[in-house]
Design an enzyme around this catalytic site. Structure first.
Site, PDB file in Angstrom:
ATOM      1  N   ASN A 169       0.799  -1.217   0.000  1.00 14.84           N
ATOM      2  CA  ASN A 169       0.000   0.000   0.000  1.00 14.84           C
ATOM      3  C   ASN A 169       0.839   1.278   0.000  1.00 14.84           C
ATOM      4  O   ASN A 169       0.385   2.309  -0.508  1.00 14.84           O
ATOM      5  CB  ASN A 169      -0.926   0.006   1.224  1.00 14.84           C
ATOM      6  N   TYR A 216       4.003   9.119 -11.186  1.00 10.53           N
ATOM      7  CA  TYR A 216       2.973   8.322 -10.506  1.00 10.53           C
ATOM      8  C   TYR A 216       2.349   7.295 -11.446  1.00 10.53           C
ATOM      9  O   TYR A 216       2.258   6.108 -11.115  1.00 10.53           O
ATOM     10  CB  TYR A 216       1.900   9.246  -9.947  1.00 10.53           C
ATOM     11  N   LYS A 265       2.703   3.125 -11.281  1.00 17.48           N
ATOM     12  CA  LYS A 265       1.559   2.227 -11.129  1.00 17.48           C
ATOM     13  C   LYS A 265       1.459   1.260 -12.308  1.00 17.48           C
ATOM     14  O   LYS A 265       1.054   0.097 -12.138  1.00 17.48           O
ATOM     15  CB  LYS A 265       0.268   3.028 -10.972  1.00 17.48           C
TER      16      LYS A 265
END
Length: 240
Positions: free
Chosen positions: A87, A163, A167
Site C-alpha cells: 500500500n 505516478y 503504477k
C-alpha cells in the site's frame, strides 16, 4: 488454529490503516508497516483500542535493510505471512507531463514500484509457508495504459509521469508475480481503490477510506478458487 497474519505497508494512516482495521476485524494479526515508528505505534495503539491485534513494524520500502529487518521480525514471531498489502506510495511529481522533474520521477518509482518489488521478494518464503498467500498491490486507474490513452475516460488529463508510470510498472509486476507464484499457491492481484480522500491528494477525493479499503479486503481474503493476476476495482476488471 494457526494465526492469520497480515502485513500492510504505509499503514499508519489513510487507506492502509483502514485496511489493517478491516483485516483485524476479520481476525488477522495485523502488522502496521510505517516509516516513522512513532506514527506506526500510534496507529497500532488506536486499532488495539478497537479490539484489534495490531503491532507496529518499522518499514521503509525504499530501504532493503528496513525490509529485511521487518520480515525477519515476522519470521521470528509468527513463522509465516498470509497477506501482504503493498500500500505504501507517494505522488511527488506535479501534473507537468514531459516537463516533470526527473528527480521526482525517480523518487516515485523507488517508493511505488521498486519498494513493493523488494518487499514481495523478501516476503515470498513466508507467504509460501502460509499455504494460501495473498498479495494485493494497491495500484491506480492512472496506471492503465488503456484509460490514459482514451480522452473520454476522464483520466488522460492527469499528466503525472512518475505516478502513472510507477503504477503501470506495479501492474506489470502483478502479472509476472502472479505467474511466478501460482505454483506456490500465492495469489497476486492489483487493485484501484478509487479517488479516496487521503493525504496524497490533500483529502480532495470523494470516496472514504472505508470505501477504498473494500476492494483491498476482497482480494486479500480470496477463496482457493479466486483469481490471480488481475487488475480490478469495485466495478470489476480494469483494462491494462
Amino acid at each position: 488454529m494457526v494465526d492469520k497474519v497480515a502485513l500492510v505497508s504505509g499503514a499508519n494512516k489513510g487507506i492502509g490503516k483502514e485496511v489493517a482495521r478491516q483485516l483485524g476485524k476479520k481476525g488477522f494479526k495485523v502488522l502496521i508497516g510505517s516509516r516513522d515508528t512513532s506514527r506506526g505505534e500510534a496507529a497500532a495503539d488506536e486499532l488495539r483500542k478497537d479490539g484489534i491485534d495490531a503491532k507496529a513494524v518499522q518499514l521503509d520500502v525504499t530501504s532493503q535493510a528496513s525490509i529485511d529487518k521487518a520480515i525477519d521480525f515476522i519470521e521470528k514471531n509468527h513463522g509465516h505471512l498470509d497477506v501482504l498489502v503493498n500500500n505504501a506510495g507517494i505522488l511527488s511529481d506535479t501534473a507537468a507531463g514531459i516537463d516533470t522533474s526527473v528527480d521526482s520521477v525517480e523518487t516515485t518509482l523507488q517508493t511505488n514500484f521498486v519498494g513493493p518489488l523488494r518487499l514481495l521478494q523478501k516476503s515470498v518464503p513466508l507467504l509460501e509457508k502460509s499455504g494460501a498467500g495473498r498479495v494485493v498491490n494497491v495500484s491506480s486507474s492512472l496506471g492503465s495504459h488503456s484509460k490514459m490513452a482514451d480522452p473520454s475516460s476522464g483520466f488522460s488529463g492527469f499528466q503525472y509521469v512518475g505516478y502513472s508510470t510507477s503504477k503501470s510498472a506495479l501492474n506489470m509486476l502483478t502479472i509476472i508475480a502472479a505467474e511466478n507464484l501460482a505454483s506456490k499457491n500465492i495469489k497476486v492481484n492489483a487493485i484501484c481503490p478509487g479517488y479516496v480522500a487521503t493525504d496524497i491528494n490533500n483529502n480532495s477525493g470523494p470516496r472514504s477510506v472505508e470505501q477504498g479499503a473494500a476492494i483491498v479486503i476482497k482480494m486479500a481474503t480470496l477463496p482457493e478458487d479466486g483469481p490471480t493476476g488481475t487488475y480490478v476495482n469495485d466495478d470489476g476488471t480494469i483494462p491494462w
